[in-house]
Motif scaffolding. Structure first.
Motif, mmCIF file in Angstrom:
data_model
loop_
_atom_site.group_PDB
_atom_site.id
_atom_site.type_symbol
_atom_site.label_atom_id
_atom_site.label_comp_id
_atom_site.label_asym_id
_atom_site.label_seq_id
_atom_site.Cartn_x
_atom_site.Cartn_y
_atom_site.Cartn_z
ATOM 1 N N GLU A 4 43.178 36.477 33.574
ATOM 2 C CA GLU A 4 43.992 35.549 34.099
ATOM 3 C C GLU A 4 45.080 35.613 34.646
ATOM 4 N N VAL A 7 44.635 37.099 38.223
ATOM 5 C CA VAL A 7 44.039 36.103 39.068
ATOM 6 C C VAL A 7 45.188 35.124 39.765
ATOM 7 N N GLU A 8 45.952 34.728 38.807
ATOM 8 C CA GLU A 8 47.119 33.716 39.197
ATOM 9 C C GLU A 8 48.060 34.582 39.991
ATOM 10 N N ARG A 11 46.431 34.210 43.381
ATOM 11 C CA ARG A 11 46.420 32.764 43.594
ATOM 12 C C ARG A 11 47.612 32.272 44.455
ATOM 13 N N GLU A 16 47.111 28.415 49.625
ATOM 14 C CA GLU A 16 46.104 27.410 49.731
ATOM 15 C C GLU A 16 44.675 27.708 49.790
ATOM 16 N N PHE A 18 43.154 30.043 48.915
ATOM 17 C CA PHE A 18 42.577 30.833 47.602
ATOM 18 C C PHE A 18 41.005 30.052 47.283
ATOM 19 N N GLN A 19 39.992 30.980 47.241
ATOM 20 C CA GLN A 19 38.779 30.393 46.885
ATOM 21 C C GLN A 19 38.051 31.792 45.979
ATOM 22 N N PRO A 20 37.967 31.412 44.627
ATOM 23 C CA PRO A 20 37.212 32.581 44.015
ATOM 24 C C PRO A 20 35.615 32.213 44.345
ATOM 25 N N ILE A 56 37.323 37.186 45.943
ATOM 26 C CA ILE A 56 38.346 35.977 46.242
ATOM 27 C C ILE A 56 38.761 36.032 47.609
ATOM 28 N N GLY A 58 41.263 34.274 50.607
ATOM 29 C CA GLY A 58 42.390 33.453 50.980
ATOM 30 C C GLY A 58 43.156 34.058 52.368
#
Length: 174
Positions: A4, A7-8, A11, A16, A18-20, A56, A58
């Motif tokens: 987590e 991933v943050e 991000r 903006e 950001f797409q997993p 991921i 972005g």
């Protein structure tokens, strides 16, 4: 698979856009376990399917950037990475954990034993687990490729229930 906190950080880095693109971990686990359980040491026939449990996408520095996780049973066995003429291509980064010094399209493969329940003797080392992270398009890195690779290795080992107790180090890449 990256954790987590990582991933943050991704991000924040990728903004903006950001797409997993996560894959089903349940399906990956079931298929990898079935492959390992069907492995025969006499024939070494194994599909060795490559899974991409986390991708991921972005934008970084005004251009599209991807971070890709790759997981599967290695085509190399532990003997191959520790003995013979190809052993120089691998570096032992911790007891039983080997990094391929050659960077491929999926990054630097990290190879480690992973014996799973219901398999024949030797499965953990023939074939071992292989994970890698491709992360070449980001220039600003609040979370490093090493951190992502370590998290991926630990998450995958936990997901599969690897019998061997290994410690994935913080320092992995050359």
């Amino acid at each position: 698979m990256f954790g987590e906190r990582n991933v943050e950080a991704l991000r924040a880095d990728l903004g903006e856009g950001f797409q997993p693109h996560d894959r089903s971990l349940t399906e990956m686990r079931e298929r990898m376990l079935a492959e390992a359980q069907g492995w025969d040491p006499d024939t070494d026939e194994l599909a060795r399917t490559t899974f991409r449990p986390c991708q991921i996408k972005g934008r970084a520095d005004g251009k599209e950037a991807w971070v890709n996780a790759t997981v599967g049973w290695s085509r190399y066995d532990v003997t191959f990475v520790t003995e013979g003429k190809y052993a120089r291509e691998f570096r032992e980064v911790a007891k039983g954990i080997y990094l391929d010094r050659r960077e491929g399209a999926d990054g630097h493969p990290l190879i480690m034993p992973c014996t799973v329940p219901g398999t024949r003797a030797g499965q953990g080392e023939k074939p071992p687990l292989q994970v890698s992270v491709a992360d070449a398009d980001r220039t600003t890195r609040p979370v490093s490729t090493e951190q992502l690779l370590k998290a991926l290795a630990e998450s995958t080992r936990e997901l599969l229930g690897c019998a061997e107790k290994v410690t994935v180090p913080e320092k992995l890449l050359p």
